[in-house]
Structures are given as C-alpha cells and as structure tokens.
Scaffold this motif. Structure first.
Motif, mmCIF file in Angstrom:
data_model
loop_
_atom_site.group_PDB
_atom_site.id
_atom_site.type_symbol
_atom_site.label_atom_id
_atom_site.label_comp_id
_atom_site.label_asym_id
_atom_site.label_seq_id
_atom_site.Cartn_x
_atom_site.Cartn_y
_atom_site.Cartn_z
ATOM 1 N N TYR A 260 0.834 -1.193 0.000
ATOM 2 C CA TYR A 260 0.000 0.000 0.000
ATOM 3 C C TYR A 260 0.867 1.240 0.000
ATOM 4 O O TYR A 260 2.089 1.177 0.190
ATOM 5 C CB TYR A 260 -0.926 0.016 1.225
ATOM 6 C CG TYR A 260 -0.275 -0.459 2.497
ATOM 7 C CD1 TYR A 260 0.538 0.369 3.255
ATOM 8 C CD2 TYR A 260 -0.448 -1.765 2.934
ATOM 9 C CE1 TYR A 260 1.146 -0.070 4.411
ATOM 10 C CE2 TYR A 260 0.147 -2.231 4.090
ATOM 11 C CZ TYR A 260 0.942 -1.373 4.824
ATOM 12 O OH TYR A 260 1.553 -1.831 5.966
ATOM 13 N N ASN A 261 0.221 2.387 -0.220
ATOM 14 C CA ASN A 261 0.930 3.658 -0.190
ATOM 15 C C ASN A 261 0.216 4.578 0.781
ATOM 16 O O ASN A 261 -0.468 5.518 0.388
ATOM 17 C CB ASN A 261 0.981 4.271 -1.591
ATOM 18 C CG ASN A 261 1.857 5.519 -1.626
ATOM 19 O OD1 ASN A 261 2.497 5.864 -0.633
ATOM 20 N ND2 ASN A 261 1.863 6.199 -2.739
ATOM 21 N N LEU A 262 0.359 4.277 2.048
ATOM 22 C CA LEU A 262 -0.328 5.032 3.094
ATOM 23 C C LEU A 262 0.398 6.336 3.399
ATOM 24 O O LEU A 262 -0.226 7.329 3.780
ATOM 25 C CB LEU A 262 -0.427 4.167 4.351
ATOM 26 C CG LEU A 262 -1.371 4.620 5.461
ATOM 27 C CD1 LEU A 262 -2.770 4.833 4.927
ATOM 28 C CD2 LEU A 262 -1.370 3.608 6.597
ATOM 29 N N VAL A 263 1.707 6.369 3.226
ATOM 30 C CA VAL A 263 2.496 7.560 3.550
ATOM 31 C C VAL A 263 2.022 8.755 2.725
ATOM 32 O O VAL A 263 1.850 9.864 3.241
ATOM 33 C CB VAL A 263 3.999 7.285 3.305
ATOM 34 C CG1 VAL A 263 4.802 8.576 3.403
ATOM 35 C CG2 VAL A 263 4.522 6.263 4.320
ATOM 36 N N GLU A 264 1.778 8.525 1.441
ATOM 37 C CA GLU A 264 1.329 9.614 0.577
ATOM 38 C C GLU A 264 -0.031 10.148 1.025
ATOM 39 O O GLU A 264 -0.294 11.354 0.968
ATOM 40 C CB GLU A 264 1.250 9.132 -0.866
ATOM 41 C CG GLU A 264 0.968 10.251 -1.859
ATOM 42 C CD GLU A 264 0.935 9.752 -3.298
ATOM 43 O OE1 GLU A 264 1.181 10.576 -4.206
ATOM 44 O OE2 GLU A 264 0.654 8.554 -3.518
ATOM 45 N N LEU A 265 -0.912 9.256 1.492
ATOM 46 C CA LEU A 265 -2.236 9.657 1.981
ATOM 47 C C LEU A 265 -2.118 10.638 3.140
ATOM 48 O O LEU A 265 -2.948 11.532 3.304
ATOM 49 C CB LEU A 265 -3.021 8.411 2.425
ATOM 50 C CG LEU A 265 -4.432 8.626 2.969
ATOM 51 C CD1 LEU A 265 -5.353 9.164 1.874
ATOM 52 C CD2 LEU A 265 -4.990 7.329 3.539
ATOM 53 N N PHE A 266 -1.039 10.504 3.936
ATOM 54 C CA PHE A 266 -0.825 11.381 5.086
ATOM 55 C C PHE A 266 0.025 12.604 4.746
ATOM 56 O O PHE A 266 0.483 13.303 5.635
ATOM 57 C CB PHE A 266 -0.161 10.604 6.222
ATOM 58 C CG PHE A 266 -1.064 9.569 6.857
ATOM 59 C CD1 PHE A 266 -2.435 9.700 6.812
ATOM 60 C CD2 PHE A 266 -0.528 8.467 7.501
ATOM 61 C CE1 PHE A 266 -3.263 8.760 7.395
ATOM 62 C CE2 PHE A 266 -1.345 7.514 8.089
ATOM 63 C CZ PHE A 266 -2.720 7.663 8.034
#
Length: 439
Positions: free
Chosen positions: A298-304
């Motif tokens: 997943y790419n959760l860092v970009e979401l934050f």
C-alpha cells in the motif's frame, strides 16, 4: 463496592503470561533474522490519523475523547497508521528499504465475542521502500517461518493481487465510491450477496464487468489459477502489469521455498489504500475467527502528506495466534498426558531453603550470587519448615534445591538436591555456580 475488569478486556495470570512471552520472543527472533528492527508508537494519537486512513465511519469503533486541551484523541485501533506517521516525522531521509516491526496493544469499541476483544495485541511489520514483488515474497516467507517456529503447521496462506481488479475498474471508468463498495462486498466473502448485488445492475451497469468480477473472485487454487485469470482479463491491457507482477511473486515464493500458498482472487482486505499484492493467513481449527494475519502492499504515507513510497506490511493477531498455539497444545496433551506432566516447565532453576533463622542471611547471599550469574532463583521469604519448603520447590518445579544448614555452613558448604533424580550432594559455596551450570 466490587470492582471488575472492563468488558472486552482480560487479566493474564502467570502460566498464560509465560506462554505469551514465549510466543512474543519467538516472533522477535524470526523478525530479527530478517533484519527487522523494533519500534514503539504511542498508545493514543490524534483522531484524524485514523479517520484520514479509514473514514469518519470508523469513529463508532474507537475509544476517542477530548483531552484537557480540547484535542481530539483516540486510542489506537491498529498500528499501521501510527507507523506511517512515525515514518513521515522521523524516517523520510533514512536509506531504504527500511525494515521495522512492532508489538503492542490496540483498542476497538466492538461487541466482545470469542476471539475478539476490545483490547487486543498486534505483532506486525512494515517494509518501506522495497521493490515489488520481492518485498511481498520476503514478507510472506517471514510470516510462514514465524508460524512454523510457533508449531502452527495447519496455517493456510491466501494471496491475491488487487491491481488486477483495480485495472478493470480503470478500464470501465468506475467511480471511486462504487469501486470501494464493490471491494467491501468482495472482502465480506459472501459470494452469493456479491453476485446478487452485481447482477442487479444497481452498482455496476456494465454486465460484462459484472460477470468478469463474479467469475474472477470465485477463482481459488494453486498456480493453475493464474492461467484462468489471464483468460478472463487478457483483453484488457490495463491488467498486464499487475498480472506480470503476480506471476513474478509466485516464482519468487518458490525461491523462498514456500509451497503452502493458495491463490484466492476473493481476498480484498477491504481498505482502499491497498494497491497490489494482498494476503491473509488462516488457521482452520479456529473456526469463524480463523484469520491470524493479514497484509499486503500500500501507499499510506502519501495519503498522510508524505512522499510516494510503497510499503509492504502485515500483522499477526497475537491473541488468535495464542488461541492457535493453545489448540495445538491441548491436542498434544490429549495424546501425551503423562509426558507433559513429567516435562512440566520450570518456573525457577533453583530454590534456596534455609534450615533455620540462623542460616537465613547466608541464604540471601547465596541467592544473590546465583541471580547475579543469570540463574533464576527463589528464596524462602515466609520462614516455612523444611517439609513445606520442599513442597514449595515442587510447585515451582525447581530443578535444584539448595539446603542451607548451620553445620554445612561451618565448613562453607551447602547441600544441593537434584529434584528430578532425588540425589543430594555436599557442595562448596564457591563451587555452587559451576555445579548448577554443569549438572
């Protein structure tokens, strides 16, 4: 007034804590052999950290409150989001890939039931900035090795690649809101409900896509499933990259000597930030609560608000792992009752038993010498008679009892009793450590 523990929580006593600690230490050993390092995050975070990741609807499942400065705070319901926050705050400039693991308690306000509690524990990891599918293959290998070390030999690893379904959504121009509704339906695992919803045309009005999805999520099996998936979606060019990546993963799993996997196109994980390979691990004996781990990329860092960086992670439901271990242990106990009694685990290595008040001070000195040399030791603190002292040593399953008598002490000796054989031997005080270590 009678005080009881809050609903959905548990107290863990001595035996259970020993087993939980043993499981925890085994997982630490395995994760660290893969070069993962431990981190800790706070038990509570800003509420927005979890609503940004999972939507405002998650609030009903949280323990959230306003602190004395009127800030919206929540006890963490999981640890993936706090790790992403930690990465943005502390680790963005660290060389990649970054391998970290965590162990801690989480909190969800849910109806307590078997295998599901309001306070529970997760043992998981994050691999940040590794190339796919190498990162996923290694993570799956680490999960499988962990289960093997814990003696859980019936676990099933189910793998999917969500990029295939998302590529179909892209080809058919499906709105994001509809995509997530479909993914939620898939994640529920109720294929009849999914088929009814898709066939009705209310969610997706393109019958071709609806039929493809219905057939796709029904595919479960070994490597031959890849060919069937290819036949279903090969006309849609957008699926090519995900298909190729999925095939690479299957080849890499063989390099990691993993054969115990199932390709299951119905695994969805139910969260919109999963972008590629996902997997879940089941222990069938646990029944309705059989899932012991889940994860993916997943790419959760970009979401934050951080950089675009792919992460791969998974977490064991620690309490369910313990349930699986206990089930295995009960099975073995039924088969080998006597052997298990004979091999009862020692709580301490040595029990120091002073014969009288005159030898009590020397007993404490001897006990401290043992402890300073890393030997687990209990010393009588209740001034019991000898017979009761030996009974206490038996209950602790001590390997040795050091009998500290006045006459022996006059010659700087003590008597050491081997509790398994019943043999006793006179040993010089300055030779106790050597005797215990080499016996």
């Amino acid at each position: 007034m009678e005080f009881t523990r809050p609903r959905g929580t548990r107290d863990f006593l001595f035996d259970e804590m020993r087993e939980r600690k043993k499981c925890e230490n085994t997982l630490r050993e395995v994760f660290e052999t893969y070069a993962y390092q431990e981190i800790k995050t706070p038990l509570f975070e800003d509420l927005s950290l979890f609503t940004t990741k999972s939507g405002d609807e998650i609030v009903d499942q949280l323990y959230n409150f306003k602190d004395k400065s009127d800030r919206e705070i929540a006890l963490r319901p999981e640890i993936t989001a706090p790790v992403a926050r930690l990465y943005i705050n502390e680790l963005q400039k660290t060389a990649k890939p970054i391998k970290l693991y965590y162990f801690g308690s989480c909190f969800r306000y849910e109806r307590p039931q078997k295998g599901r509690f309001r306070q529970f524990w997760q043992f998981g990891c994050e691999l940040i900035g590794a190339k796919s599918p190498e990162g996923e293959a290694e993570a799956i290998a680490m999960a499988e090795q962990s289960l093997e070390r814990l003696g859980i030999d019936t676990a099933e690893i189910h793998i999917n690649h969500l990029g295939i379904i998302r590529a179909l959504f892209k080809h058919f121009n499906i709105e994001t809101e509809i995509q997530e509704k479909v993914m939620t339906l898939i994640d529920k695992g109720n294929k009849e409900l999914l088929e009814n919803e898709l066939s009705s045309g209310d969610l997706i009005n393109d019958s071709n896509l609806a039929n493809i999805l219905i057939n796709l999520v029904d595919l479960v099996g070994k490597d031959e499933i890849i060919a069937k998936v290819t036949d279903l979606v090969s006309e849609f060019e957008e699926t090519n990259d995900a298909l190729d990546e999925f095939k690479q993963l299957i080849d890499l799993l063989k390099s990691f000597k993993i054969s115990n996997y199932t390709i299951n196109m119905g695994i969805a994980r139910g969260l919109d930030y999963y972008t590629g390979i996902v997997f879940e691990i089941y222990v069938p004996e646990l029944g309705a609560q059989k899932q012991v781990a889940g994860g993916g990329s997943y790419n959760l860092v970009e979401l934050f608000g951080g950089e675009k960086v792919e992460s791969t992670g998974f977490a064991f439901g620690f309490d369910r792992l313990m349930h699986a271990i206990e089930s295995k242990k009960s099975e073995k106990n039924n088969e080998k009752d006597k052997e298990n009694i004979d091999n009862k685990e020692s709580i301490v290595d040595v029990f120091v038993a002073p014969f009288s008040n005159d030898t009590r001070e020397k007993s404490f000195e001897i006990g401290q010498i043992l402890r300073n040399n890393g030997i687990s030791t209990e010393i009588d603190l209740s001034r019991k008679k000898l017979k009761k002292l030996l009974n206490t040593a038996n209950k602790l399953n001590a390997k040795f009892v050091i009998l500290v008598g006045k006459n022996d002490l006059e010659n700087d000796n003590v008597t050491i009793k081997d509790m398994s054989s019943g043999d006793q031997e006179l040993v010089a005080i300055d030779g106790i450590i050597d005797y215990i270590i080499h016996s």
